[in-house]
Design a protein around this motif. Structure first.
Motif: not given
Ligand code: FES
Length: 156
Positions: A98, A100-101, A103, A115, A118, A120
């Protein structure tokens, strides 16, 4: 184009890995399950981790029958997590990490991507479409051999 060989006892292919690594992976795979259904309904063939410096992985497309349909996505390996999708214009590969962070994004039964961290959401070919705001999943170079049987993905 790397020389691609297939293990007769499993679904592993040898591309940029050494013969010793390939035999080791094939042996581990004989013990483990090489072909598993991932949680979201996609299909995963685990080829094991790619050693540093060997930045390509080749897969036999016959191991991924779902890819015959436009809109399908399959997970091809877990470390690093990558996927192949069939779009209207051909095959694309992308990271399942991901944006974002980091995962690992799951492939759902309808081939959309989610995801678990969170929320996504991405289209089947990794384009961000909702949930946690982030960017689309990172595309990876993919080539198909002239016979159309093997896809090679560059990880670096
Ligand atoms: S890590 Fe994927 S949405 Fe946050």
């Amino acid at each position: 184009m790397p020389d691609v060989k297939r293990c007769s006892g499993c679904r592993l292919t040898e591309a940029a890995v050494s013969r010793r690594d390939f035999v080791s992976l094939a042996t581990m795979s004989a013990v483990a399950v090489a072909l598993t259904a991932c949680g979201g309904g996609g299909t995963e063939v685990s080829t094991g981790p790619v050693p540093p410096g060997n930045g390509q992985v080749s897969v036999l497309l016959t191991d991924f029958p779902a890819l015959s349909a436009v809109g399908a996505t399959v997970k091809v390996r877990s470390s690093p997590p990558i996927a192949i999708a069939r779009t209207a214009t051909g095959l694309v590969a992308f990271s399942l990490s991901c944006t974002h962070q980091g995962s690992t994004v799951n492939i759902k039964s309808d081939f959309t991507l989610l995801c678990p961290n969170h929320g996504a959401q991405f289209t089947a070919d990794g384009v961000w479409k909702g949930g946690e705001r982030t960017t689309s999943l990172v595309r990876l170079p993919l080539t198909v051999n002239p016979a159309g049987t093997t896809a090679t993905i560059t990880l670096d």
